[in-house]
Design a protein around this motif. Structure first.
Motif, short mmCIF file in Angstrom:
data_model
loop_
_atom_site.label_atom_id
_atom_site.label_comp_id
_atom_site.label_asym_id
_atom_site.label_seq_id
_atom_site.Cartn_x
_atom_site.Cartn_y
_atom_site.Cartn_z
N LYS A 129 0.83 -1.30 -0.03
CA LYS A 129 0.00 -0.11 0.11
C LYS A 129 0.84 1.25 0.17
CE LYS A 129 -3.76 2.51 1.85
NZ LYS A 129 -5.14 2.49 1.51
N GLU B 28 2.35 10.52 4.75
CA GLU B 28 1.16 10.04 4.52
C GLU B 28 0.97 8.69 4.02
OE1 GLU B 28 2.06 13.14 3.70
OE2 GLU B 28 1.19 14.66 4.97
N SER C 180 -0.66 5.41 6.00
CA SER C 180 -1.67 4.58 5.39
C SER C 180 -1.09 3.36 5.30
CB SER C 180 -2.13 5.25 4.09
OG SER C 180 -2.50 6.43 3.93
N GLN D 36 -1.66 1.78 8.88
CA GLN D 36 -2.78 1.78 9.21
C GLN D 36 -3.56 0.67 8.61
OE1 GLN D 36 -4.56 5.43 8.15
NE2 GLN D 36 -4.24 6.46 10.24
#
Length: 179
Positions: free
Chosen positions: A109, A122, A126, A129
């Motif tokens: 990802k 960022e 992500s 997460q």
């Protein structure tokens, strides 16, 4: 002994990759360097580190002995060592495999987002997460399986009296599984 070697290696790596180069550029206080690096993190100790670690420690402290007792139940005393070793190996391999899968998904990802032009912080957030949400979903699935699949079985059938020798064997077996 291997743990001491790993800690020593990590300390040496930190000294030679961070502290020594920083001293060459005039930053001579390793404590200041360490605190400076820690201050870059936007979060607080109590809500973001202490709280989750207490929850994790409590959950692990409750779950792991129960899982080991479940794995050892019904095993003959002469096979207890083999069963214990197999259960511990399975937990270690399962944890390593789970971590590898989650790290791969996170990295995938992150790479996709970086290729799409997302800034590094960022993209990393992500990716992490995603791994944390999948891990949380797996914990919930395990909880649901424990609630709805595992059934409590009485220690003895109704009307059966346990003798002292059988109680002593059960106590010794439970002490072996905890260790």
């Amino acid at each position: 002994m291997p743990g001491a070697v790993l800690i020593t290696a990590a300390l040496m790596l930190g000294v030679y990759t961070i502290v020594k180069p920083a001293a060459e550029y005039g930053w001579t206080d390793p404590v200041t360097l360490g605190l400076g690096a820690a201050s870059l993190v936007d979060g607080g100790y109590l809500p973001h580190i202490f709280g989750p670690m207490v929850l994790f420690g409590t959950g692990a402290g409750l779950a792991f002995p129960a899982l080991m007792n479940l794995a050892m139940s019904g095993v003959a005393p002469e096979e207890a060592g083999l069963a214990s070793g197999l259960a511990n190996t399975t937990m270690q391999v399962g944890g390593a495999l789970g971590l590898a899968v989650l790290a791969t998904l996170s990295a995938s990802k992150t790479t996709d987002l970086l290729e799409a032009g997302t800034p590094v912080p960022e993209a990393l957030t992500s990716g992490f997460q995603l791994a944390f949400w999948i891990g949380a979903a797996l914990v919930v699935a395990a909880l649901l399986a424990a609630v709805f699949v595992l059934k409590s079985v009485p220690a003895t059938a109704p009307g059966v009296d346990l003798d002292d020798e059988l109680l002593l064997e059960a106590e010794v077996a439970s002490e072996r599984t905890v260790l």
